[in-house]
Design a protein around this motif. Structure first.
Motif, mmCIF file in Angstrom:
data_model
loop_
_atom_site.group_PDB
_atom_site.id
_atom_site.type_symbol
_atom_site.label_atom_id
_atom_site.label_comp_id
_atom_site.label_asym_id
_atom_site.label_seq_id
_atom_site.Cartn_x
_atom_site.Cartn_y
_atom_site.Cartn_z
ATOM 1 N N VAL A 118 -15.604 -7.848 5.262
ATOM 2 C CA VAL A 118 -16.578 -8.887 5.252
ATOM 3 C C VAL A 118 -17.777 -8.333 6.222
ATOM 4 C CG1 VAL A 118 -17.269 -11.344 5.828
ATOM 5 C CG2 VAL A 118 -15.083 -10.729 5.065
ATOM 6 N N GLY A 119 -18.945 -8.231 5.652
ATOM 7 C CA GLY A 119 -19.863 -7.584 6.541
ATOM 8 C C GLY A 119 -19.979 -6.137 6.783
ATOM 9 N N GLN A 120 -20.390 -5.673 7.962
ATOM 10 C CA GLN A 120 -20.256 -4.377 8.085
ATOM 11 C C GLN A 120 -18.920 -3.368 8.082
ATOM 12 O OE1 GLN A 120 -23.264 -2.508 8.276
ATOM 13 N NE2 GLN A 120 -22.224 -0.616 8.327
ATOM 14 N N ALA A 121 -18.644 -2.627 7.178
ATOM 15 C CA ALA A 121 -17.364 -1.828 7.245
ATOM 16 C C ALA A 121 -17.489 -0.849 8.209
ATOM 17 C CB ALA A 121 -17.142 -1.756 5.857
ATOM 18 N N ARG A 122 -16.162 -0.706 8.795
ATOM 19 C CA ARG A 122 -15.527 0.781 9.330
ATOM 20 C C ARG A 122 -15.030 1.598 8.550
ATOM 21 N NH1 ARG A 122 -11.901 -1.181 14.311
ATOM 22 N NH2 ARG A 122 -10.687 -1.534 12.629
ATOM 23 N N GLU A 123 -15.641 2.730 8.496
ATOM 24 C CA GLU A 123 -14.933 3.966 7.603
ATOM 25 C C GLU A 123 -13.418 3.799 7.546
ATOM 26 O OE1 GLU A 123 -15.099 6.658 4.828
ATOM 27 O OE2 GLU A 123 -16.976 5.536 5.690
ATOM 28 N N GLU A 124 -12.737 3.538 8.539
ATOM 29 C CA GLU A 124 -11.270 3.625 8.463
ATOM 30 C C GLU A 124 -10.757 2.568 7.703
ATOM 31 O OE1 GLU A 124 -12.307 2.421 12.830
ATOM 32 O OE2 GLU A 124 -13.196 3.938 11.262
ATOM 33 N N ASP A 125 -11.515 1.394 7.475
ATOM 34 C CA ASP A 125 -11.027 0.292 6.778
ATOM 35 C C ASP A 125 -11.101 0.601 5.340
ATOM 36 O OD1 ASP A 125 -10.133 -0.884 8.959
ATOM 37 O OD2 ASP A 125 -11.966 -2.273 9.130
ATOM 38 N N LEU A 126 -12.244 1.097 4.980
ATOM 39 C CA LEU A 126 -12.624 1.432 3.612
ATOM 40 C C LEU A 126 -11.463 2.412 3.271
ATOM 41 C CD1 LEU A 126 -16.567 1.685 3.792
ATOM 42 C CD2 LEU A 126 -15.133 -0.153 2.775
ATOM 43 N N ARG A 127 -11.241 3.489 3.937
ATOM 44 C CA ARG A 127 -10.436 4.452 3.435
ATOM 45 C C ARG A 127 -8.974 3.715 3.306
ATOM 46 N NH1 ARG A 127 -6.722 7.652 6.360
ATOM 47 N NH2 ARG A 127 -6.061 9.737 5.328
ATOM 48 N N LEU A 128 -8.626 3.024 4.252
ATOM 49 C CA LEU A 128 -7.459 2.199 4.028
ATOM 50 C C LEU A 128 -7.376 1.491 2.757
ATOM 51 C CD1 LEU A 128 -4.503 1.372 5.241
ATOM 52 C CD2 LEU A 128 -5.707 -0.688 6.317
ATOM 53 N N ILE A 129 -8.324 0.816 2.400
ATOM 54 C CA ILE A 129 -8.454 -0.156 1.092
ATOM 55 C C ILE A 129 -8.546 1.016 0.030
ATOM 56 C CG2 ILE A 129 -9.890 -1.738 -0.360
ATOM 57 C CD1 ILE A 129 -10.941 -2.693 2.466
ATOM 58 N N GLU A 130 -9.056 2.027 0.031
ATOM 59 C CA GLU A 130 -9.025 2.967 -1.045
ATOM 60 C C GLU A 130 -7.738 3.442 -1.329
ATOM 61 O OE1 GLU A 130 -12.343 5.469 0.016
ATOM 62 O OE2 GLU A 130 -13.856 4.065 -0.318
ATOM 63 N N ALA A 131 -6.994 3.638 -0.331
ATOM 64 C CA ALA A 131 -5.833 4.370 -0.555
ATOM 65 C C ALA A 131 -4.689 3.275 -1.331
ATOM 66 C CB ALA A 131 -4.873 4.470 0.575
ATOM 67 N N THR A 132 -5.161 1.837 -0.972
ATOM 68 C CA THR A 132 -4.045 1.169 -1.662
ATOM 69 C C THR A 132 -4.683 0.854 -3.207
ATOM 70 O OG1 THR A 132 -5.496 -0.924 -1.129
ATOM 71 C CG2 THR A 132 -3.836 -0.307 0.352
ATOM 72 N N GLU A 133 -6.047 1.028 -3.353
ATOM 73 C CA GLU A 133 -6.326 1.014 -4.713
ATOM 74 C C GLU A 133 -5.974 2.260 -5.612
ATOM 75 O OE1 GLU A 133 -10.424 0.449 -4.018
ATOM 76 O OE2 GLU A 133 -10.483 -1.726 -3.946
ATOM 77 N N ALA A 134 -6.013 3.212 -4.926
ATOM 78 C CA ALA A 134 -5.511 4.594 -5.579
ATOM 79 C C ALA A 134 -4.197 4.562 -5.982
ATOM 80 C CB ALA A 134 -5.890 5.961 -4.783
ATOM 81 N N ALA A 135 -3.319 3.988 -5.009
ATOM 82 C CA ALA A 135 -1.765 3.808 -5.101
ATOM 83 C C ALA A 135 -1.633 2.924 -6.368
ATOM 84 C CB ALA A 135 -1.165 3.606 -4.004
ATOM 85 N N LEU A 136 -2.449 1.834 -6.510
ATOM 86 C CA LEU A 136 -2.316 0.893 -7.495
ATOM 87 C C LEU A 136 -2.507 1.459 -8.851
ATOM 88 C CD1 LEU A 136 -1.759 -1.951 -8.703
ATOM 89 C CD2 LEU A 136 -3.992 -2.532 -7.972
ATOM 90 N N ALA A 137 -3.472 2.346 -8.792
ATOM 91 C CA ALA A 137 -3.884 2.921 -10.191
ATOM 92 C C ALA A 137 -2.819 4.013 -10.394
ATOM 93 C CB ALA A 137 -5.214 3.645 -10.083
ATOM 94 N N ALA A 138 -2.261 4.787 -9.484
ATOM 95 C CA ALA A 138 -1.271 5.625 -9.896
ATOM 96 C C ALA A 138 -0.047 5.182 -10.389
ATOM 97 C CB ALA A 138 -1.180 6.334 -8.717
ATOM 98 N N GLY A 139 0.332 4.110 -9.700
ATOM 99 C CA GLY A 139 1.409 3.261 -10.142
ATOM 100 C C GLY A 139 1.461 2.721 -11.589
ATOM 101 N N ILE A 140 0.194 2.064 -11.981
ATOM 102 C CA ILE A 140 -0.011 1.605 -12.973
ATOM 103 C C ILE A 140 0.089 2.686 -14.328
ATOM 104 C CG2 ILE A 140 -1.929 0.474 -14.583
ATOM 105 C CD1 ILE A 140 -2.968 -0.938 -12.269
ATOM 106 N N ALA A 141 -0.680 3.852 -13.826
ATOM 107 C CA ALA A 141 -0.683 4.982 -14.873
ATOM 108 C C ALA A 141 1.003 5.685 -15.142
ATOM 109 C CB ALA A 141 -1.302 6.154 -14.073
ATOM 110 N N ALA A 142 1.691 5.247 -14.152
ATOM 111 C CA ALA A 142 3.198 5.904 -14.432
ATOM 112 C C ALA A 142 4.032 4.773 -14.959
ATOM 113 C CB ALA A 142 3.768 6.244 -12.882
ATOM 114 N N LEU A 143 3.625 3.624 -15.448
ATOM 115 C CA LEU A 143 4.353 2.633 -16.124
ATOM 116 C C LEU A 143 4.308 3.021 -17.846
ATOM 117 C CD1 LEU A 143 5.795 -0.212 -15.929
ATOM 118 C CD2 LEU A 143 3.668 -1.285 -16.479
ATOM 119 N N GLN A 144 5.168 3.794 -18.164
ATOM 120 C CA GLN A 144 5.035 4.434 -19.400
ATOM 121 C C GLN A 144 6.380 4.103 -20.163
ATOM 122 O OE1 GLN A 144 2.519 5.515 -21.063
ATOM 123 N NE2 GLN A 144 0.983 5.762 -19.207
#
Length: 255
Positions: A118-144
């Motif tokens: 919310v508001g001005q983001a810190r780089e380390e917070d964006l990196r943390l969020i991006e890691a969860t999103e990338a992990a989610l995408a990887a998990g979805i891709a592995a569901l086969q």
């Protein structure tokens, strides 16, 4: 018991998934510096009523909760990792907020979560969020079809650990269908080639969550909110996903 659903039943789950995705988009667009967590819960309650949906959270009282949850959405702020109980807190510039939302429509459940600053983001917070999103995408891709459940877990864990974060295994993904939390449990780390054989008809919530500098949690005095042991920030990403003959179908996609 692990349930598998027919293509027709999965199709019937789409309205719940669509609503949850749209509602999280709406809430994310409306939340700003100065928004109170109780206002978010009130707005989510309004959206639920407009959709003719039923909250999965209000009366939810598992063994790890001190009492029935009593609200319709989880609002986890900063070091709040999961199950954040809405309370009288006004969001400040730079707060990291996770919204976790689950409803039932026509008897079918969908569950999803999103994190943002919310508001001005810190780089380390964006990196943390991006890691969860990338992990989610990887998990979805592995569901086969034909794979194993821990293929999903391993894909999530590889991304999380590769980004330098520890992985907590106390809470993870889960089966979804007529109820919000069912079998199987979907850990956020594992060894590929192990676990349940993946067959079309399985519907699960995949939900990686991370804390910046620890993998240990404790329960807040409110009896619900799980916080990072060292006070570091947390992020959480989740989708409800159906496994079809053609692969994963994200039911809670946010356009």
């Amino acid at each position: 018991m692990i349930e598998h659903f027919t293509p027709r039943e999965i199709e019937a789950m789409r309205p719940a998934g669509r609503f949850v995705g749209e509602a999280l988009n709406t809430l994310r667009g409306e939340v700003a510096v100065g928004t109170n967590l109780l206002e978010i819960d009130a707005r989510a309650t309004e959206l639920i009523a407009q959709a003719g949906a039923t909250s999965c959270y209000v009366d939810y009282h598992p063994s790890f909760g001190a009492m029935p949850f009593g609200k319709v959405i989880c609002t986890s702020v900063n070091d709040g990792a999961l199950h954040g109980l809405p309370h009288d807190y006004t969001l400040r510039d730079g707060d990291l907020l996770s919204l976790d939302f689950a409803v039932s429509i026509n008897g079918w459940v969908a569950d999803s979560a999103v994190s943002f600053v919310v508001g001005q983001a810190r780089e380390e917070d964006l990196r943390l969020i991006e890691a969860t999103e990338a992990a989610l995408a990887a998990g979805i891709a592995a569901l086969q079809p034909g794979g194993r459940l821990h293929d999903v877990s391993a894909a999530i864990g590889d991304v999380c650990r590769g980004a330098g974060y520890g992985v907590n295994l106390q809470f993870g993904g889960h089966g979804v269908g007529r109820t919000m939390h069912g079998d199987p449990h979907v850990p956020n780390d594992g060894r590929p080639g192990r676990g349940l054989r993946l067959q079309p008809g399985l519907v699960i919530a995949i939900e990686p969550w991370l804390m910046a500098t620890t993998d240990e949690i404790y329960t807040d005095a409110d009896g619900w909110t799980l916080r990072s042991q060292d006070g570091s920030r947390a992020a959480h990403s989740e989708h409800t996903v159906a496994l079809t003959e053609d692969g994963p179908l994200v039911l809670t996609a946010r356009e």
